[in-house]
Design an enzyme around this catalytic site. Structure first.
Site, PDB file in Angstrom:
ATOM      1  N   ASP A   1       0.878  -1.162   0.000  1.00 54.15           N
ATOM      2  CA  ASP A   1       0.000   0.000   0.000  1.00 54.15           C
ATOM      3  C   ASP A   1       0.924   1.222   0.000  1.00 54.15           C
ATOM      4  OD1 ASP A   1      -2.065   1.790   0.078  1.00 54.15           O
ATOM      5  OD2 ASP A   1      -3.133   0.805   1.700  1.00 54.15           O
TER       6      ASP A   1
HETATM    7  C1  BGC Z   1      -4.941   3.338   0.049  1.00 50.80           C
HETATM    8  C2  BGC Z   1      -5.068   2.362  -1.096  1.00 50.80           C
HETATM    9  C3  BGC Z   1      -4.835   3.091  -2.397  1.00 50.80           C
HETATM   10  C4  BGC Z   1      -3.484   3.777  -2.359  1.00 50.80           C
HETATM   11  C5  BGC Z   1      -3.154   4.573  -3.605  1.00 50.80           C
HETATM   12  C6  BGC Z   1      -3.660   4.159  -0.003  1.00 50.80           C
HETATM   13  O1  BGC Z   1      -3.673   5.165   0.951  1.00 50.80           O
HETATM   14  O2  BGC Z   1      -5.003   2.630   1.272  1.00 50.80           O
HETATM   15  O3  BGC Z   1      -6.316   1.739  -1.092  1.00 50.80           O
HETATM   16  O4  BGC Z   1      -4.927   2.194  -3.478  1.00 50.80           O
HETATM   17  O5  BGC Z   1      -3.465   4.701  -1.268  1.00 50.80           O
HETATM   18  O6  BGC Z   1      -3.919   5.713  -3.680  1.00 50.80           O
END
Ligand code: BGC
Length: 681
Positions: A231
């Site tokens: 993530d």
């Molecule tokens: C989120 C993800 C997301 C990623 C990219 C993170 O903060 O938890 O779900 O895909 O950011 O934006």
């Protein structure tokens, strides 16, 4: 074209290989031009495409390209429709091909442990089987277009509070049966190209450097073959992460962690073979996309219509004392509440889509030639401050009084639920509850239409005539609402979660969201209806509940065998008849109840479902299969799934609290349990 990935990797320098293991920037992977490795892009989703061309961010703050905002997962799960999720996936795949996006980040299958989690709108269900089925279909749909998916957030990320550091403390059985199960089946059946590991720790170890999770469980047990990405910002120790099975760090680390990898290989602390394997996995998925590019355009209008169809199939009619459908002609109907004009149809944060079009119910009703009833509108309350405004309230009450029916468009404002924080209570803004109460004083025909990503308390539920739960149903929400309210379509969604009477009833209530360091999952496997049904508690609306304008009769349940064993399957068939006067769809749910007494288990668990369309008077036979896993629990004595010998009840129901048919089957285990001898044996 078959690429010889190993040869490409063997031609890379150590620095190039380390470089492949982190992003080039916020949304791109690096390429290696001299070897023909392209720089591919990944983008957020998953209920639409959030591709950013300009300023990048992972909070949904900066603008992304115009795209179609489909209903969010909390809504689509209520369709209980694998085909529909596949269709949604195919549409997303087409948009990604058109926009040159190699992987769309999602679906998100974290279990709704508490109604308070700020991201519940992005998650499917409190039930891992349902979540897995929706996710697998979504994945297959997207990937049929040669675009990758990234199932997330792996794993046990069930709250926003301190999500970057908090440790989810979960016992082995609960982790397997509830929190990993949705990932497991979706990975096995859907075969996602990538998996996104979560920010949090699990029992003290960050997901991003958890060898047990990312390698032993995900790859060795479940057979995952794609790459694992972090993530955004979830990496703690890069080298440890790589060894654990985290292939790609996102977003870019500015070269910092690439250098750490290079140094670790050089000083012998990291085996270069580990790095090579990660690069191979990443390259395989890059080329899977790059070698199957189908640039072109997609039809936004067609996708908008699909968004409407999905919304229509997903909304749940929670209550109807006969007021719905509303009269299409000859009556005066007051639409009350800002959401009639400016609906809330998606949540905040990284999944926020820049919708190409938005249709609210007021506009939709005006556009439909079938509806000639006189529709009036009143805003009802101060939407900027989310509080009662006496003049607006008086205007709404007057509109309701002068109409034959009042339809109140209510729900949670954006600020109440979002990625990044959890709710602290389950109530709607008090001004909206007051509005409903005041309208009920003057109007005895009242419908509430809800817009929310997670359950709300409904103190007025017993007093209104009908409740339509729209969840956050995408850009075409208004068109679907109007068609359902006026009987141009027949509601057919059912709840993918329990709506409790109040927050305090929720099984995680005393242990959510923890102290910031740890959060203890003390309720164990008793999550959602597994808890409410086992304790026979009153709930506002049970899991699997949803009404239709017609009625269905279940009969003639047959089991393909009376006894089965570990490697057998059981086919359950039954007849469903539409006994009403309009066509409709019924979701038939199959629950299994363990009567062996071998373990402390929920009173029943969902193990299959099907959705069937029936014309008035029509009867069809539906079939669903069950196998060992449908009967099993995770036995920590053998660290494996285990179904004990004994009787199990097969329950066919219209909801978890509306079981229509029951039959018993006998299971004979082939799995021996170890016999431990100790001083007290
Ligand atoms: C989120 C993800 C997301 C990623 C990219 C993170 O903060 O938890 O779900 O895909 O950011 O934006």
């Amino acid at each position: 074209m078959e690429r010889d990935i190993r040869t490409i990797v063997s031609q890379m320098t150590l620095e190039e290989k380390a470089g492949m293991c982190s992003g080039r920037d916020f949304w791109h992977l690096k390429g290696v031009e001299r070897l023909g490795v392209p720089e591919v892009m990944v983008s957020d989703g998953p209920h639409g495409l959030r591709k950013q061309n300009e300023k990048a961010d992972h909070l949904g703050a900066n603008e992304s390209i115009k795209a179609v905002c489909f209903p969010t997962a909390c809504a689509t799960a209520c369709s209980f429709d694998r085909e529909l999720l596949r269709e949604l996936g195919e549409a997303l795949g087409d948009e990604c091909q058109a926009e040159d996006v190699s992987v769309i980040l999602g679906p998100a299958v974290n279990i709704k442990r508490s109604p308070l989690c700020g991201r519940n709108f992005e998650y499917f269900s409190e039930d891992p089987y349902l979540a897995s089925q929706m996710a697998a279909a979504h994945i297959q749909g997207v990937q049929s277009k040669n675009v990758g998916t990234s199932i997330k957030h792996f794993a046990a990320n069930n709250q926003e509070y301190r999500r970057l550091s908090c440790s989810s403390e979960i016992d082995e059985r609960t982790l397997r049966e509830i929190y990993l199960a949705a990932f497991e089946t979706a990975v096995r059946d859907g075969k996602p190209d990538t998996v996104m590991c979560s920010y949090n720790k699990i029992n003290g170890t960050f997901a991003s450097e958890n060898h047990w999770l990312l390698t032993e469980v995900l790859r060795d047990e479940w057979g995952f073959e794609g790459y694992v990405m972090s993530d955004w910002g979830a990496v703690n120790d890069r080298v440890r992460g790589l060894e654990a099975g985290l292939d790609l760090e996102m977003p870019a680390s500015g070269g910092h962690t690439d250098a750490e990898i290079v140094a670790a290989v050089k000083d012998g602390t990291l085996d270069e073979a580990v790095l090579n394997r990660a690069v191979e996995r990443i390259l395989r998925i890059i080329f899977k996309f790059a070698d199957h590019r189908r640039p072109g355009d997609f039809d936004k209008e067609k996708h908008d219509r699909l968004a409407e169809k999905i919304a229509e199939e997903s909304m749940v009619l929670l209550k109807n004392d006969g007021l719905l459908p509303l009269p299409k002609a000859g009556k005066k109907i007051a639409f009350i509440g800002k959401f009639a004009q400016k609906p809330r149809f998606q949540g905040g944060g990284s999944s926020h889509i820049n919708s190409c079009k938005i249709t609210g119910a007021l506009a939709a009703a005006g556009q439909l030639p079938e509806i000639t009833s006189d529709i009036t509108y009143a805003q009802g309350y101060d939407t900027a401050e989310e509080r009662t405004d006496p003049a607006l309230l008086a205007e709404a009450v007057k509109a309701a009084e002068e109409a034959d029916v009042a339809v109140i468009f209510a729900g949670l404002p954006d600020a109440f639920e979002s990625e990044g924080y959890d709710r602290s209570h389950m109530q709607m803004p008090e001004c909206q509850n007051e509005l409903i109460r005041e309208i009920l004083r003057v109007q005895k025909n009242t419908v509430v239409v809800l817009h929310n990503g997670s359950p709300v308390e409904m103190p007025w539920a017993g007093d209104v005539n009908a409740i339509l739960e729209s969840y956050l149903c995408g850009q075409a929400v208004g068109a679907a609402q109007v068609r359902l309210l006026f009987g141009l379509a027949n509601p057919c969604g059912k709840l993918a979660e329990t709506i409790p009477l109040k927050l305090q009833d929720n099984p995680s209530y005393l242990n959510f969201p923890g102290d910031g360091q740890t959060v203890e999952y003390k309720e164990g496997v008793f999550v959602g209806y597994r808890y409410y049904d086992t304790k026979e508690m009153d709930v506002r609306f049970p899991f699997g509940h949803g009404l239709s304008s017609t009625t269905f009769q279940y009969s003639d349940m047959q089991l393909s065998r009376g006894q089965l064993s570990d490697s057998d399957t059981l086919t359950v068939s039954l007849k469903v008849k539409n006994t009403g006067t309009v066509a409709g769809k019924e979701i038939v749910q199959l629950y299994v109840a363990d009567r062996t007494g071998a373990a402390n288990r929920p009173v029943k668990e969902l193990k299959n479902f099907t959705k069937v369309f029936l014309e008035p008077g029509q009867e069809k036979t539906v079939e669903m299969t069950l196998d060992k896993r449908s009967f099993a629990w995770y036995n920590t004595r053998i660290h494996d799934w285990y179904a004990a010998t004994g009787d199990y009840e097969i329950l066919a129901g219209a909801s978890s609290r509306d079981i229509r048919l029951t039959k018993t089957v006998h299971f004979v285990t082939e799995t021996p349990l170890p016999f431990h001898i100790h001083s007290k044996t």
